[in-house]
Design a protein around this motif. Structure first.
Motif, PDB file in Angstrom:
ATOM      1  N   LEU A   1       0.844  -1.119  -0.098  1.00  0.00           N
ATOM      2  CA  LEU A   1       0.134   0.028  -0.023  1.00  0.00           C
ATOM      3  C   LEU A   1       0.784   1.322  -0.043  1.00  0.00           C
ATOM      4  O   LEU A   1       1.962   1.249   0.605  1.00  0.00           O
ATOM      5  N   ALA A   2       0.223   2.335  -0.560  1.00  0.00           N
ATOM      6  CA  ALA A   2       1.152   3.404  -0.815  1.00  0.00           C
ATOM      7  C   ALA A   2       0.950   4.125   0.778  1.00  0.00           C
ATOM      8  O   ALA A   2       0.022   3.976   1.251  1.00  0.00           O
ATOM      9  N   PRO A   3       2.029   4.643   1.238  1.00  0.00           N
ATOM     10  CA  PRO A   3       1.888   5.275   2.605  1.00  0.00           C
ATOM     11  C   PRO A   3       0.801   6.327   2.811  1.00  0.00           C
ATOM     12  O   PRO A   3       0.558   7.198   1.950  1.00  0.00           O
ATOM     13  N   ARG A   4      -0.020   6.325   3.932  1.00  0.00           N
ATOM     14  CA  ARG A   4      -0.977   7.247   4.108  1.00  0.00           C
ATOM     15  C   ARG A   4      -0.791   7.977   5.395  1.00  0.00           C
ATOM     16  O   ARG A   4      -0.540   7.286   6.406  1.00  0.00           O
ATOM     17  N   VAL A   5      -0.939   9.183   5.459  1.00  0.00           N
ATOM     18  CA  VAL A   5      -0.661  10.004   6.659  1.00  0.00           C
ATOM     19  C   VAL A   5      -1.757  10.474   7.047  1.00  0.00           C
ATOM     20  O   VAL A   5      -2.658  11.129   6.357  1.00  0.00           O
ATOM     21  N   TYR A   6      -2.074  10.341   8.323  1.00  0.00           N
ATOM     22  CA  TYR A   6      -3.184  11.073   8.977  1.00  0.00           C
ATOM     23  C   TYR A   6      -2.979  12.474   9.364  1.00  0.00           C
ATOM     24  O   TYR A   6      -2.225  12.812  10.087  1.00  0.00           O
ATOM     25  N   ILE A   7      -3.888  13.296   8.663  1.00  0.00           N
ATOM     26  CA  ILE A   7      -4.073  14.921   9.205  1.00  0.00           C
ATOM     27  C   ILE A   7      -5.322  15.275   9.743  1.00  0.00           C
ATOM     28  O   ILE A   7      -6.228  15.460   8.567  1.00  0.00           O
ATOM     29  N   ASN A   8      -5.641  15.748  10.784  1.00  0.00           N
ATOM     30  CA  ASN A   8      -6.928  16.001  11.120  1.00  0.00           C
ATOM     31  C   ASN A   8      -8.417  15.322  10.688  1.00  0.00           C
ATOM     32  O   ASN A   8      -8.930  15.941   9.932  1.00  0.00           O
ATOM     33  N   GLY A   9      -8.241  13.884  10.732  1.00  0.00           N
ATOM     34  CA  GLY A   9      -9.406  13.147  10.248  1.00  0.00           C
ATOM     35  C   GLY A   9      -9.379  12.680   8.979  1.00  0.00           C
ATOM     36  O   GLY A   9     -10.309  11.936   8.633  1.00  0.00           O
ATOM     37  N   LYS A  10      -8.407  13.004   8.130  1.00  0.00           N
ATOM     38  CA  LYS A  10      -8.127  12.607   6.554  1.00  0.00           C
ATOM     39  C   LYS A  10      -6.968  11.969   6.494  1.00  0.00           C
ATOM     40  O   LYS A  10      -5.972  12.189   7.098  1.00  0.00           O
ATOM     41  N   LEU A  11      -7.068  11.069   5.345  1.00  0.00           N
ATOM     42  CA  LEU A  11      -5.747  10.342   5.247  1.00  0.00           C
ATOM     43  C   LEU A  11      -5.129  10.840   3.652  1.00  0.00           C
ATOM     44  O   LEU A  11      -5.964  10.938   3.013  1.00  0.00           O
ATOM     45  N   TYR A  12      -3.807  11.031   3.869  1.00  0.00           N
ATOM     46  CA  TYR A  12      -3.185  11.740   2.491  1.00  0.00           C
ATOM     47  C   TYR A  12      -2.145  10.943   2.048  1.00  0.00           C
ATOM     48  O   TYR A  12      -1.506  10.223   3.045  1.00  0.00           O
ATOM     49  N   GLY A  13      -1.705  10.915   0.805  1.00  0.00           N
ATOM     50  CA  GLY A  13      -0.691  10.120   0.387  1.00  0.00           C
ATOM     51  C   GLY A  13       0.724  10.823   0.964  1.00  0.00           C
ATOM     52  O   GLY A  13       0.533  11.997   1.341  1.00  0.00           O
ATOM     53  N   LYS A  14       1.922  10.105   1.151  1.00  0.00           N
ATOM     54  CA  LYS A  14       3.126  10.730   1.578  1.00  0.00           C
ATOM     55  C   LYS A  14       3.316  12.134   1.056  1.00  0.00           C
ATOM     56  O   LYS A  14       3.589  12.972   1.656  1.00  0.00           O
ATOM     57  N   GLU A  15       3.180  12.244  -0.309  1.00  0.00           N
ATOM     58  CA  GLU A  15       3.509  13.333  -0.795  1.00  0.00           C
ATOM     59  C   GLU A  15       2.657  14.472  -0.629  1.00  0.00           C
ATOM     60  O   GLU A  15       3.152  15.651  -0.575  1.00  0.00           O
ATOM     61  N   GLU A  16       1.470  14.200  -0.405  1.00  0.00           N
ATOM     62  CA  GLU A  16       0.341  15.114  -0.461  1.00  0.00           C
ATOM     63  C   GLU A  16       0.177  15.612   1.168  1.00  0.00           C
ATOM     64  O   GLU A  16      -0.483  16.620   1.394  1.00  0.00           O
ATOM     65  N   ALA A  17       0.765  15.031   2.125  1.00  0.00           N
ATOM     66  CA  ALA A  17       0.477  15.172   3.438  1.00  0.00           C
ATOM     67  C   ALA A  17       1.325  16.475   3.813  1.00  0.00           C
ATOM     68  O   ALA A  17       2.697  16.481   4.130  1.00  0.00           O
ATOM     69  N   CYS A  18       0.805  17.750   3.887  1.00  0.00           N
ATOM     70  CA  CYS A  18       1.357  18.872   4.199  1.00  0.00           C
ATOM     71  C   CYS A  18       0.774  19.678   5.274  1.00  0.00           C
ATOM     72  O   CYS A  18      -0.245  19.753   5.726  1.00  0.00           O
ATOM     73  N   ILE A  19       1.800  20.397   5.863  1.00  0.00           N
ATOM     74  CA  ILE A  19       1.395  21.599   7.062  1.00  0.00           C
ATOM     75  C   ILE A  19       1.727  22.821   6.683  1.00  0.00           C
ATOM     76  O   ILE A  19       2.917  22.951   6.088  1.00  0.00           O
ATOM     77  N   SER A  20       1.170  23.753   7.257  1.00  0.00           N
ATOM     78  CA  SER A  20       1.562  25.170   6.802  1.00  0.00           C
ATOM     79  C   SER A  20       2.664  25.627   7.436  1.00  0.00           C
ATOM     80  O   SER A  20       3.164  25.348   8.439  1.00  0.00           O
ATOM     81  N   VAL A  21       3.372  26.282   6.366  1.00  0.00           N
ATOM     82  CA  VAL A  21       4.775  26.934   6.974  1.00  0.00           C
ATOM     83  C   VAL A  21       4.629  28.132   8.225  1.00  0.00           C
ATOM     84  O   VAL A  21       5.335  28.496   8.924  1.00  0.00           O
ATOM     85  N   TYR A  22       3.285  28.284   8.497  1.00  0.00           N
ATOM     86  CA  TYR A  22       2.916  29.429   9.687  1.00  0.00           C
ATOM     87  C   TYR A  22       2.433  28.535  10.808  1.00  0.00           C
ATOM     88  O   TYR A  22       2.071  29.105  11.767  1.00  0.00           O
ATOM     89  N   ASP A  23       2.703  27.177  10.711  1.00  0.00           N
ATOM     90  CA  ASP A  23       2.402  26.349  11.882  1.00  0.00           C
ATOM     91  C   ASP A  23       3.484  26.408  12.985  1.00  0.00           C
ATOM     92  O   ASP A  23       4.511  26.397  12.836  1.00  0.00           O
TER      93      ASP A  23
END
Ligand code: PMP
Length: 290
Positions: free
Chosen positions: A3-25
């Motif tokens: 399976l392609a890696p999936r990252v959880y962010i705030n209730g949703k799963l994203y592909g490894k490349e799409e899993a992003c956090i704001s630079v203002y965090d």
């Protein structure tokens, strides 16, 4: 099929490349947030409740409100693991302060971000468990509790990273960090134990350490096996004259130490008590994962 890696962010799963956090965090801008590292063995999370409790305690200490209940977080971890098809895994659970502006004020930040990353576990090489680690005492002291309490597992790990750099420069595997009073605290990413005359000892929480969950498990197992265990202040002298020494941590489990500051510990080989505890620990995990 992998399976392609999936990252959880705030209730949703994203592909490894799409899993992003704001630079203002503020997690990125200031290391303002908390985290946990948890293991899954044979599809079962090990001491997950303790890890979640410690995450909430860390968050409370920095006045960060985790926007989920403990049970929800537990379910989210299990869901992420399953979605990644992982059974033996390392889970990194992160809660950042959230998106703010470039100022420090944490109360200007929006919703805290909850992130769960799961990965196959990168174990220390088997050789380290057979031959043992070499440690050095470093000049970077462990952060005093009245500056940033080491009991808070915060995203700000620079204190530990500076210690790690020193030990790498010295050609050692891990760094012994002392507290401001010169007593042994812990290593850059693990707790430390010694064995002396058949008794187990480890620095107390008051020495300024992270209250490790593996440390707790090891104390329970040792006491269950009738060993005397104490939490007591110790100096580098106590390490040098110990019969055995080992480190504990979620990733490392129990790992023997054979040299500290160029002194052999005991006969310079992993000791029998350490090896016995390691066997007990692995049996315990196998039982817990059934
Ligand atoms: N001390 C520090 C500084 C750590 O980062 C860790 C976790 N890697 C530990 C001790 C061990 O804690 P635990 O057994 O809960 O993983």
């Amino acid at each position: 099929m992998e399976l392609a890696p999936r990252v959880y962010i705030n209730g949703k799963l994203y592909g490894k490349e799409e899993a992003c956090i704001s630079v203002y965090d503020h997690g990125l801008l200031y290391g303002d947030g908390v985290f946990e590292g948890i293991r899954a063995y044979k599809g079962k999370l090990f001491r997950c409740r303790e890890h979640i409790d410690r995450l909430f305690a860390s968050a409370r200490a920095i006045n960060l409100e985790i926007p989920m209940a403990k049970e929800e977080l537990h379910a989210a971890i299990r869901h992420t693991l399953e979605s990644n098809g992982l059974t033996d895994a390392y889970v990194r659970l992160i809660v950042t302060r959230g998106i703010g502006d470039l100022g420090l004020n944490p109360y200007e930040c929006g919703r805290p971000q909850v992130i769960i990353i799961t990965d196959s576990i990168a174990l220390y090489p088997a050789e380290y468990y057979e031959k043992g680690l070499e440690l050095v005492t470093v000049s970077t002291i462990r952060m005093p509790a009245n500056a940033l309490n080491p009991r808070i597992k915060s995203l700000n790990y620079l204190n530990n990273i500076l210690a790690k750099m020193e030990c790498i420069q010295a050609g050692a595997h891990e760094a012994v960090m002392l507290n401001k009073d010169g007593f042994v605290a812990e290593c850059s990413g693990d707790n430390i134990f010694i064995v002396k005359d058949g008794r187990l000892a480890t620095p107390p929480v008051d020495a300024g350490i992270l209250e490790g969950i593996t440390r707790q498990v090891v104390m329970e197992l040792a006491r269950g096996a009738g060993m005397e265990v104490s939490e007591k202040e110790m100096t580098p002298f106590d390490l040098y004259v110990a019969d055995e020494c080992f480190l504990t941590g979620t990733a490392a489990e129990i790992i023997p130490v054979v040299r500290i500051d160029r002194r052999d510990i005991g006969d310079g080989r992993p000791g029998p008590t350490t090896l016995k505890l390691l066997r007990m620990f692995r049996d315990h995990i196998a039982g817990a994962a059934e």
